[in-house]
Scaffold this motif. Sequence first.
Motif, mmCIF file in Angstrom:
data_model
loop_
_atom_site.group_PDB
_atom_site.id
_atom_site.type_symbol
_atom_site.label_atom_id
_atom_site.label_comp_id
_atom_site.label_asym_id
_atom_site.label_seq_id
_atom_site.Cartn_x
_atom_site.Cartn_y
_atom_site.Cartn_z
ATOM 1 N N TYR A 198 0.825 -1.205 0.000
ATOM 2 C CA TYR A 198 0.000 0.000 0.000
ATOM 3 C C TYR A 198 0.864 1.262 0.000
ATOM 4 O O TYR A 198 2.019 1.258 0.438
ATOM 5 N N THR A 199 0.256 2.369 -0.472
ATOM 6 C CA THR A 199 0.975 3.644 -0.558
ATOM 7 C C THR A 199 0.858 4.468 0.719
ATOM 8 O O THR A 199 1.703 5.323 0.971
ATOM 9 N N PHE A 200 -0.198 4.243 1.515
ATOM 10 C CA PHE A 200 -0.327 5.039 2.747
ATOM 11 C C PHE A 200 0.737 4.602 3.751
ATOM 12 O O PHE A 200 1.196 3.460 3.740
ATOM 13 N N PRO A 201 1.140 5.498 4.643
ATOM 14 C CA PRO A 201 2.198 5.181 5.614
ATOM 15 C C PRO A 201 1.764 4.081 6.578
ATOM 16 O O PRO A 201 0.620 4.059 7.051
ATOM 17 N N VAL A 202 2.650 3.161 6.828
ATOM 18 C CA VAL A 202 2.427 2.133 7.849
ATOM 19 C C VAL A 202 3.380 2.453 8.990
ATOM 20 O O VAL A 202 4.604 2.345 8.849
ATOM 21 N N PHE A 203 2.829 2.879 10.121
ATOM 22 C CA PHE A 203 3.642 3.386 11.214
ATOM 23 C C PHE A 203 4.359 2.281 11.991
ATOM 24 O O PHE A 203 5.259 2.572 12.767
ATOM 25 N N GLY A 204 3.940 1.048 11.806
ATOM 26 C CA GLY A 204 4.634 -0.065 12.460
ATOM 27 C C GLY A 204 3.680 -1.026 13.129
ATOM 28 O O GLY A 204 2.453 -0.875 13.098
ATOM 29 N N GLY A 205 4.270 -2.046 13.738
ATOM 30 C CA GLY A 205 3.486 -3.061 14.435
ATOM 31 C C GLY A 205 3.628 -2.917 15.935
ATOM 32 O O GLY A 205 4.662 -2.492 16.444
ATOM 33 N N GLY A 223 -14.232 11.549 1.171
ATOM 34 C CA GLY A 223 -13.312 12.639 1.410
ATOM 35 C C GLY A 223 -12.551 12.529 2.716
ATOM 36 O O GLY A 223 -12.165 13.544 3.306
ATOM 37 N N ILE A 224 -12.336 11.326 3.212
ATOM 38 C CA ILE A 224 -11.616 11.113 4.469
ATOM 39 C C ILE A 224 -10.202 10.671 4.131
ATOM 40 O O ILE A 224 -10.001 9.721 3.364
ATOM 41 N N ASP A 225 -9.225 11.374 4.701
ATOM 42 C CA ASP A 225 -7.813 11.038 4.450
ATOM 43 C C ASP A 225 -7.335 9.978 5.441
ATOM 44 O O ASP A 225 -7.632 10.045 6.649
ATOM 45 N N VAL A 226 -6.602 9.013 4.936
ATOM 46 C CA VAL A 226 -5.998 7.989 5.798
ATOM 47 C C VAL A 226 -4.585 8.460 6.145
ATOM 48 O O VAL A 226 -3.698 8.502 5.285
ATOM 49 N N THR A 227 -4.407 8.872 7.374
ATOM 50 C CA THR A 227 -3.119 9.382 7.821
ATOM 51 C C THR A 227 -2.048 8.314 7.783
ATOM 52 O O THR A 227 -0.884 8.573 7.493
ATOM 53 N N GLY A 228 -2.446 7.086 8.080
ATOM 54 C CA GLY A 228 -1.525 5.958 8.095
ATOM 55 C C GLY A 228 -2.182 4.758 8.754
ATOM 56 O O GLY A 228 -3.397 4.762 8.999
ATOM 57 N N ALA A 229 -1.404 3.743 9.012
ATOM 58 C CA ALA A 229 -1.928 2.504 9.588
ATOM 59 C C ALA A 229 -1.021 2.011 10.697
ATOM 60 O O ALA A 229 0.206 2.210 10.654
ATOM 61 N N ALA A 230 -1.608 1.362 11.682
ATOM 62 C CA ALA A 230 -0.875 0.683 12.754
ATOM 63 C C ALA A 230 -1.392 -0.743 12.828
ATOM 64 O O ALA A 230 -2.595 -0.996 12.675
ATOM 65 N N VAL A 231 -0.502 -1.680 13.058
ATOM 66 C CA VAL A 231 -0.860 -3.097 13.024
ATOM 67 C C VAL A 231 -0.605 -3.713 14.400
ATOM 68 O O VAL A 231 0.507 -3.614 14.941
ATOM 69 N N PHE A 232 -1.615 -4.361 14.969
ATOM 70 C CA PHE A 232 -1.443 -5.132 16.195
ATOM 71 C C PHE A 232 -0.941 -6.514 15.811
ATOM 72 O O PHE A 232 -1.575 -7.238 15.046
ATOM 73 N N LEU A 233 0.226 -6.887 16.340
ATOM 74 C CA LEU A 233 0.867 -8.148 15.963
ATOM 75 C C LEU A 233 0.323 -9.280 16.811
ATOM 76 O O LEU A 233 -0.044 -9.074 17.965
#
Length: 474
Positions: A341-348, A464-474
């Motif tokens: 994906y192109t949106f930022p993935v902040f980490g797990g 019209g909602i922006d996805v700032t990024g994603a966080a993943v629970f491992l």
Amino acid sequence: MDKYNSWKRTDETEIDLADLLRSLCIRWKKIAACALASSIIFAGYGWMKNREGLDKDLTDLAQEAVLTVKEQQAVADAVQLDQETGKLEEYLENSILMQLDAYHKTEYIMFYSIDRADRQELASITESYLNFVMNGGAADALKKSGSRWQMDKSYLAEVITAYQKTYSSPYQIAVDDQTDSSLETDALFYVEITGGDEEEAERLALDVQTVLEQYSANVRKAAGSHRLKLVSSEKSVTADMGLLTQQHDKRTLLSSNKTNLASMTDAFSTEQMAVFHTAASQKEMPGEEVSEEKSGYGFGAAARYLLFGAVAGIFVYCGVFSFRYMFLDTVKSAEEMKRRYTFPVFGGICLENRKVTGTWEDAYGNTEEQVLSRIRSACRKQKITHLYAASDFLLSESEKKCLERMAARLSGWGIVMEIAENVHTDTDLWDSLTEAGNVLLVCRMGMTTHRMIDDAMNFYSGNGIDVTGAAVFL
């Protein structure tokens, strides 16, 4: 690229072998359990297979065997000795007397009197009670009464006995002087109960007393009117040398029988052994373990089955896990999301943490602190003061607490983060999400699918909602 798929770098799913191996390694306990279970199953299967083959071979050999009269007699003697040995062994294992401590034999003795009986009928009345107790009648009554003594009658009868004492000359002369046959007189007898301990002996004695009182009505009808009275009862703990000798003799006989049986079968030919096994109707003989050579299932064969079972268990578990890993459409890791994906993935974020130098660090080197810092930086860069941490599933308690901790930290920096779970079904949240205009996509590894992410991104981009990024629970 189509604007509807602008959040994707690629539609292709790459298999991260390093992550797959790492995922398998952290499940080593499950792999070991599967290997152990599989090895036990294979070892049992190998044993049964070899035993069935042995039994079939012996049966076929026995049917084809031609023995002389002397050899047939030797087999018949061995079968008889085997049966006697089996019955003796069963007796020693189940008999109450054989299990007692002969040096501390516990007895419960009840003293009964029979009175209000005609002298002519007294002897038959007394013998009725003695016969009932000594010859198994009391044991039968106990079993039929549905009491706790549901054991073989022979084991129960040997711990219940009755007797009369021989009285001295003055008492005997006094009785003989009573010549009137219509004169009422009395008789005395004892009932002796043996138990494993005082409590067991007393329980059995009380049950015997009950069946004696019930039996008394039958005696009145058959032998004559009388009254049965329990005069007294006593507990006794004695050293019974006779019982000790009896136990010793039985055990010695069992040992001797096993030795003799082993000697007899050792001298058998292959045909005699096959006939003996078939006639005895058993797989192993008392006194002789079936050898590895005879059974065909020695240590080497067992080790091979165990090893093969362990390898098969590991292979099956790893195969099933790898198949699920490759073909299930779930998020495998934070790194996979970064590639796709192109949106930022902040980490797990791993919720089973260990604290290292003041920060919370999980087993993969990802930290809640690092993810929080990346969210803060992104919000400052994009001048975001309000966003939602949105998930398409219900958060667990630990996940919710983690997000609440992060929201509290962000509020100190002037950033409001609210938690929204199960967004796709909670329509009341949609207006709030649109008003805020920014969301943090919350995913759970192994549960969130790529299709769920695609549906969420379609919804957010369409409103019209922006996805700032994603966080993943491992």
